[in-house]
Scaffold this motif. Structure first.
Motif, PDB file in Angstrom:
ATOM      1  N   GLU A  47       0.822  -1.209   0.000  1.00 51.62           N
ATOM      2  CA  GLU A  47       0.000   0.000   0.000  1.00 51.62           C
ATOM      3  C   GLU A  47       0.855   1.258   0.000  1.00 51.62           C
ATOM      4  N   TYR A  48       1.938   1.262   0.775  1.00 52.67           N
ATOM      5  CA  TYR A  48       2.789   2.449   0.836  1.00 52.67           C
ATOM      6  C   TYR A  48       3.469   2.696  -0.515  1.00 52.67           C
ATOM      7  N   CYS A  49       3.970   1.629  -1.143  1.00 52.28           N
ATOM      8  CA  CYS A  49       4.621   1.790  -2.444  1.00 52.28           C
ATOM      9  C   CYS A  49       3.627   2.268  -3.502  1.00 52.28           C
ATOM     10  N   ALA A  50       2.400   1.753  -3.444  1.00 55.49           N
ATOM     11  CA  ALA A  50       1.380   2.202  -4.396  1.00 55.49           C
ATOM     12  C   ALA A  50       1.081   3.678  -4.209  1.00 55.49           C
ATOM     13  N   ASN A  51       1.073   4.144  -2.966  1.00 58.96           N
ATOM     14  CA  ASN A  51       0.849   5.567  -2.706  1.00 58.96           C
ATOM     15  C   ASN A  51       2.013   6.423  -3.200  1.00 58.96           C
ATOM     16  N   LEU A  52       3.247   5.906  -3.071  1.00 64.22           N
ATOM     17  CA  LEU A  52       4.390   6.632  -3.620  1.00 64.22           C
ATOM     18  C   LEU A  52       4.228   6.810  -5.128  1.00 64.22           C
ATOM     19  N   LEU A  53       3.867   5.736  -5.803  1.00 60.31           N
ATOM     20  CA  LEU A  53       3.716   5.784  -7.256  1.00 60.31           C
ATOM     21  C   LEU A  53       2.603   6.744  -7.672  1.00 60.31           C
ATOM     22  N   GLU A  54       1.602   6.892  -6.824  1.00 61.28           N
ATOM     23  CA  GLU A  54       0.440   7.703  -7.195  1.00 61.28           C
ATOM     24  C   GLU A  54       0.573   9.161  -6.783  1.00 61.28           C
ATOM     25  N   HIS A  55       1.242   9.442  -5.652  1.00 60.23           N
ATOM     26  CA  HIS A  55       1.173  10.790  -5.077  1.00 60.23           C
ATOM     27  C   HIS A  55       2.464  11.604  -5.147  1.00 60.23           C
ATOM     28  N   GLN A  56       3.621  10.975  -5.326  1.00 63.94           N
ATOM     29  CA  GLN A  56       4.849  11.751  -5.360  1.00 63.94           C
ATOM     30  C   GLN A  56       4.932  12.572  -6.649  1.00 63.94           C
ATOM     31  N   LYS A  57       5.339  13.817  -6.505  1.00 67.44           N
ATOM     32  CA  LYS A  57       5.479  14.673  -7.684  1.00 67.44           C
ATOM     33  C   LYS A  57       6.575  14.138  -8.590  1.00 67.44           C
ATOM     34  N   THR A  58       7.720  13.834  -7.982  1.00 67.58           N
ATOM     35  CA  THR A  58       8.780  13.123  -8.692  1.00 67.58           C
ATOM     36  C   THR A  58       8.848  11.727  -8.098  1.00 67.58           C
ATOM     37  N   VAL A  59       8.373  10.743  -8.841  1.00 65.68           N
ATOM     38  CA  VAL A  59       8.231   9.391  -8.299  1.00 65.68           C
ATOM     39  C   VAL A  59       9.598   8.718  -8.157  1.00 65.68           C
ATOM     40  N   SER A  60       9.781   8.021  -7.054  1.00 63.42           N
ATOM     41  CA  SER A  60      11.014   7.277  -6.826  1.00 63.42           C
ATOM     42  C   SER A  60      11.195   6.215  -7.896  1.00 63.42           C
ATOM     43  N   ASP A  61      12.442   6.006  -8.300  1.00 61.78           N
ATOM     44  CA  ASP A  61      12.696   4.885  -9.204  1.00 61.78           C
ATOM     45  C   ASP A  61      13.178   3.659  -8.444  1.00 61.78           C
ATOM     46  N   SER A  62      13.526   3.843  -7.165  1.00 65.67           N
ATOM     47  CA  SER A  62      13.939   2.698  -6.348  1.00 65.67           C
ATOM     48  C   SER A  62      13.658   2.988  -4.881  1.00 65.67           C
TER      49      SER A  62
END
Length: 484
Positions: A47-62
């Motif tokens: 769930e946390y990783c899915a939120n990163l992918l959805e909400h971060q302005k610059t999404v983490s690549d790792s």
């Protein structure tokens, strides 16, 4: 003081979430986390990783995920290299599970419901969230097998408050589960359409790690012939249906206690036959201006210290601590001790080779749960120090300022390959490094204690650390100090 047991970098993408969940679940199982905790870890990470992918302005690549210990507390940490998600902390604190089922929007609420104690912060390299894993008193695992759905539900109702349960309506399904999971006792119906209870017990006994698994049978058949066969097969108990909850709990408790007593007696006798390995091998003084100080308690324990001079004149000092307790841990520790001793007979070996070879050996035998915490100090002739830490508590270094040496590799044997890394510094007059195993220092350092130690001479630092009140009387204690 913290202790890194697991650390791994993952590519962050929707396609990779399944792989992340799988890896975390498998490694948590090796670390003997409870099934409930493993499920929550997989859920929260997903769930946390899915939120990163959805909400971060610059999404983490790792992302980097780790399991850490600090005293009695355990933590799950997720670090990412994306842009700050400054609203996360407030949103998590306010998240509540809805009263009615909804199709989406429950990600943060599920995270908070699973691990409500967390800390989020932005760092120079990205962001970090640290969840405190709840400490649940471990419950005995019981497998219940009955082809009657109503009987299975009743037994589960009787036992769910006191035991971790795995329920099966068919013996073949239970057998498959038992081949891959831990169990403390089997409660099974005697007469089932697919296979009777006696034959089921014989098949379970063929599973190597369940040869001594206690069985309790339940049946409405109290005919003399049935009771005679039950007695001849040496079962642990036979209960006639119907049975009350108090009687069932009493019987299971008695069987488990008797079984544990037999196992403890057997281990005690066998342990007397095991010759303890030498705790210190080839320990000799360091070249001036270096000094090596070692303390261990008890004298015969699972920790070990080894020292070798390598072909280039440098010194390698190793502190090892076998994970676990009891006979199995002691036997595994002796095996690791012997294997490392063999590797060190090669004077040209370097620490990176030592850790890589040992990791491969442990990984290939990880079905036995053979995990070891290992720390190596490499001292060169020009007084440079390299610290390699695989699962040990963070050492402390005293130079201009005191600090914990935090970079660590995690336990050896969890992955097929490991990226060996180290912390390096130049030693100078008055500096010292202190390394220890579990039981000496656990949890966070008391405020001001490191500053108090900084004001002492290096020799007094060692003595002060060793004379601290033991944090865990069950653990072996070891302390190594290298002083300049």
């Amino acid at each position: 003081m913290s202790q890194t047991l697991f650390q791994r970098q993952f590519r962050l993408s929707y396609d990779n979430l399944t792989n992340i969940r799988h890896v975390l679940g498998e490694k948590a199982k090796v670390l003997h986390f409870s099934p409930e905790l493993i499920q929550n870890i997989k859920l929260v990470c997903s769930e946390y990783c899915a939120n990163l992918l959805e909400h971060q302005k610059t999404v983490s690549d790792s992302i980097v995920i780790s399991y850490d210990k600090s005293g009695a507390e355990s933590y799950l940490t997720i670090k990412d290299n994306g842009s700050p998600w400054t609203q996360l902390s407030q949103q998590l604190q306010a998240a509540e599970l809805p009263e009615n089922l909804v199709e989406n929007g429950m990600g943060l609420a599920l995270i908070r419901a699973s691990f409500p104690d967390f800390e989020y912060k932005c760092t120079e390299s990205g962001n970090q969230i640290r969840f405190c894993l709840p400490i649940n008193k471990p419950r005995r695992q019981i497998v219940i097998v009955d082809d009657s759905a109503s009987q299975l539900a009743l037994l589960a109702k009787f036992l769910e408050e006191d035991y971790q349960l795995a329920l099966f309506s068919q013996a073949s399904e239970a057998l498959l589960w038992l081949t891959n999971n831990h169990c403390d006792l089997v409660l099974t119906d005697l007469h089932m359409p697919e296979i009777n209870g006696f034959n089921f017990r014989k098949q379970v006994a063929s599973v190597p790690h369940h040869q001594l698994l206690p069985f309790v049978f339940l049946s409405g058949d109290t005919m003399t012939d049935t009771l005679s066969v039950a007695a001849q097969t040496g079962i642990d108990d036979f209960l006639a249906k119907p049975i009350s909850k108090p009687h069932l709990l009493t019987v299971l408790n008695r069987v488990l206690k008797r079984h544990q007593h037999l196992i403890s007696s057997f281990e005690a006798r066998l342990q007397q036959q095991l010759t303890p390995h030498v705790l210190h091998t080839h320990i000799h003084p360091l070249r001036a201006p270096g000094e090596l100080m070692i303390n261990q308690q008890p004298k015969s324990c699972g920790d070990f210290v080894m020292q070798r001079q390598l072909s280039d004149g440098s010194q390698l000092i190793i502190l090892g601590d076998q994970m676990g307790h009891g006979l199995v841990a002691k036997a595994n520790g002796a095996v690791c001790f012997g294997f490392i001793s063999g590797l060190l007979h090669n004077p040209a070996i370097i620490p990176e080779q030592l850790f890589s070879i040992l990791n491969t050996q442990l990984y290939q035998s990880n079905d036995n749960g053979n995990l070891i915490c290992l720390l190596a100090l490499h001292l060169t002739t020009d007084h440079r120090l390299s610290v390699y830490n695989a699962g040990m508590p963070n050492p402390v270094f005293f130079g201009d300022t005191p600090h914990e040496i935090k970079p660590a590799m995690g336990l050896l044997g969890l992955f097929e390959a490991i990226e060996v890394s180290c912390w390096q510094t130049q030693l100078f007059s008055g500096s010292s490094v202190h390394c220890y195993s579990d039981g000496l220092v656990e949890g966070r350092w008391a405020e001001g204690e490191l500053q108090q130690l900084q004001a002492m001479s290096p020799q007094l630092r060692h003595q002060h650390l060793w004379q601290r009140t033991p944090q865990s009387i069950e653990d072996d204690r070891s302390l190594i100090s290298v002083i300049y």
